[in-house]
Design an enzyme around this catalytic site. Structure first.
Site, short mmCIF file in Angstrom:
data_model
loop_
_atom_site.label_atom_id
_atom_site.label_comp_id
_atom_site.label_asym_id
_atom_site.label_seq_id
_atom_site.Cartn_x
_atom_site.Cartn_y
_atom_site.Cartn_z
N TYR A 38 -12.55 -1.68 5.45
CA TYR A 38 -12.60 -0.46 4.63
C TYR A 38 -12.10 -0.67 3.21
O TYR A 38 -12.20 0.21 2.38
CB TYR A 38 -11.82 0.68 5.30
CG TYR A 38 -10.42 0.33 5.73
CD1 TYR A 38 -9.36 0.30 4.83
CD2 TYR A 38 -10.15 0.04 7.06
CE1 TYR A 38 -8.09 -0.03 5.23
CE2 TYR A 38 -8.86 -0.28 7.48
CZ TYR A 38 -7.83 -0.32 6.56
OH TYR A 38 -6.56 -0.65 6.96
N LYS A 39 -11.59 -1.86 2.91
CA LYS A 39 -11.10 -2.15 1.57
C LYS A 39 -12.24 -2.74 0.73
O LYS A 39 -13.18 -2.05 0.38
CB LYS A 39 -9.89 -3.08 1.64
CG LYS A 39 -8.69 -2.50 2.40
CD LYS A 39 -7.54 -3.48 2.43
CE LYS A 39 -6.40 -3.02 3.34
NZ LYS A 39 -5.68 -1.85 2.81
N ASP B 149 -4.21 -12.96 8.26
CA ASP B 149 -4.66 -11.60 8.01
C ASP B 149 -5.41 -11.60 6.68
O ASP B 149 -4.83 -11.90 5.63
CB ASP B 149 -3.46 -10.65 7.97
CG ASP B 149 -3.86 -9.19 7.85
OD1 ASP B 149 -4.96 -8.90 7.34
OD2 ASP B 149 -3.06 -8.32 8.23
N PHE C 295 2.20 -7.33 5.33
CA PHE C 295 2.09 -5.88 5.52
C PHE C 295 2.94 -5.47 6.71
O PHE C 295 2.87 -6.11 7.77
CB PHE C 295 0.63 -5.48 5.74
CG PHE C 295 0.41 -4.01 5.61
CD1 PHE C 295 0.53 -3.39 4.38
CD2 PHE C 295 0.11 -3.24 6.71
CE1 PHE C 295 0.35 -2.02 4.25
CE2 PHE C 295 -0.10 -1.87 6.59
CZ PHE C 295 0.03 -1.25 5.36
N ARG D 160 -0.44 -0.46 -8.34
CA ARG D 160 -1.47 -1.44 -7.97
C ARG D 160 -2.83 -1.04 -8.52
O ARG D 160 -3.22 0.13 -8.49
CB ARG D 160 -1.62 -1.53 -6.44
CG ARG D 160 -0.46 -2.05 -5.69
CD ARG D 160 -0.87 -2.43 -4.26
NE ARG D 160 -1.75 -1.46 -3.61
CZ ARG D 160 -2.31 -1.64 -2.42
NH1 ARG D 160 -2.12 -2.78 -1.76
NH2 ARG D 160 -3.08 -0.71 -1.87
#
Length: 398
Positions: free
Chosen positions: A210-211, A185, A114, A357
């Site tokens: 939060y995912k 990560d 990312f 996605r």
């Protein structure tokens, strides 16, 4: 006892007419979150005021919740702490790792990482001014690029675009064999695939909540430090709550014991309260159950989309063992196509330049949802419903 995924689905608030395949970007609202936050606001903050730090246990939240995250990531108890953002935790972990390997100058990452992780590494290198190098290679070249020049690897376990899954245990072993350290990560693996930080021998790990963990927008990040490093790492961000005795108000910094030293600022009490309700749902399942169901749903989705939409090209690894809990397809007009899907209640997202996605979270997605989503995708793609002007206008968040 197998997980009752119908029961977990009932514990989320999902809007009528929506099939939510974007939990890999922002998880939905746990139904209990609103009442929990109302309780904290009214009965704790409202009634206790500042005494809530002691009476309601606010100060202990970061490590108490950290232990619940540890269960989902294979970390040892007492070695995960919550707080701040993922980018800050990347910075902390990377800076600490570099100090443990002072004679080396290479940070190794990959082009599937990312961008924010790479930005943090670049910024740290400039601040240190000691000639460090950020070396970025193709994901498939990471293992062969780990050599004696590498101080630390900075790898996101699952590629945010394609869902490609790195082999944490093998890459960590390779790093250790040449004297390098590892920072993992877990943004797209915590709550998505089984993780075994202790078993893999990871040095540091960071992640967001939060995912897949459904903690809500802006939910706090976490950091893991292996027990062998916990009492010797120096936190680059030496915040007052990472001090050994914050309320002694010493003018000089003295790091706290173990993982406590990786705390920085004031705990986000309200956000942690919302996250706790999501973790209550996670207590109803196991990561092995989640992974098995995730694979089944992803396989069903890939088969359905490929049969109905030959214009879409699978961007994710075809082999389930090499893939996280998301499926990505390439399409030149992927942004417009995704907007058309969202308008019809199938919510995924788009990643430049051409990736559509779709995230799969068995806690609230089931086989019927997959079939319904495939039918909508087939309609939008087969009838070119995406090729309308309103779907081509780019919004700020894609």
């Amino acid at each position: 006892m197998p997980t009752d995924f119908a029961a977990t689905k009932a514990m989320f608030r999902l809007p009528d007419g929506v099939i939510y395949l974007d939990g890999n970007s922002l998880g939905p609202l746990p139904r209990a979150a609103a009442n929990k936050m109302a309780h904290v606001i009214k009965d704790e903050w409202g009634e206790m005021l500042i005494t809530g730090w002691n009476k309601a246990g606010w100060m202990a939240q970061p490590t108490a919740v950290g232990d619940r995250i540890a269960r989902l990531t294979g970390a040892e108890a007492g070695h995960v702490v919550m707080g701040d953002t993922l980018s800050i935790k990347v910075y902390q972990a990377l800076a600490s790792a570099l100090e443990l390997n002072l004679d080396r100058r290479v940070i190794l990452s990959d082009s599937g990482n990312f961008p924010s992780d790479l930005y943090m590494a670049e910024g740290l290198i400039k601040s240190l001014g000691r000639g460090h190098e950020l070396r970025v290679v193709a994901p498939e070249d990471v293992a062969d690029s780990i050599d004696e020049s590498v101080a630390v690897t900075l790898i996101t376990e699952v590629d945010y675009r394609t869902g490609r899954l790195h082999d944490m245990k093998a890459l960590t072993a390779k790093a250790h064999s040449v004297g390098a350290l590892t920072v993992w990560d877990l943004a797209h693996t915590a709550g998505a695939t089984p993780v075994d930080l202790a078993g893999a021998g990871a040095d540091f790990a960071v992640g967001c909540t939060y995912k897949y963990l459904n903690g809500g927008p802006g939910a706090p990040a976490f950091i893991y430090v292996a027990p062998r490093h916990a009492d010797q790492v120096r936190p680059a961000l030496s915040g007052w709550l990472g001090h050994d005795a914050p309320f002694a108000f010493d003018l000089d910094y003295r790091p706290g014991a173990g993982i406590e030293r990786m705390r920085v600022g004031t705990p986000p009490v309200l956000a942690l309260a919302a996250l706790e309700t999501a973790l209550d749902i996670w207590d109803m399942t196991t990561m092995d159950d989640v992974r098995a169901q995730s694979i089944a749903l992803c396989e069903q989705f890939i088969a359905g989309v490929e049969a109905a939409c030959p214009m879409l090209t699978l961007a994710s690894p075809r082999e389930a063992a090499q893939r996280g809990s998301q499926v990505s397809f390439k399409f030149a007009d992927g942004y417009a196509a995704m907007q058309a899907l969202i308008a019809r209640g199938v919510i995924g997202d788009f990643r430049a330049p051409d990736i559509m996605r779709f995230g799969f979270t068995p806690l609230y997605i089931d086989a019927a949802d997959v079939d319904a989503a495939v039918a909508v995708i087939a309609d939008v793609m087969g009838n070119r419903l995406w090729d309308a002007p309103e779907y081509h206008a780019r919004q700020t968040v894609t």
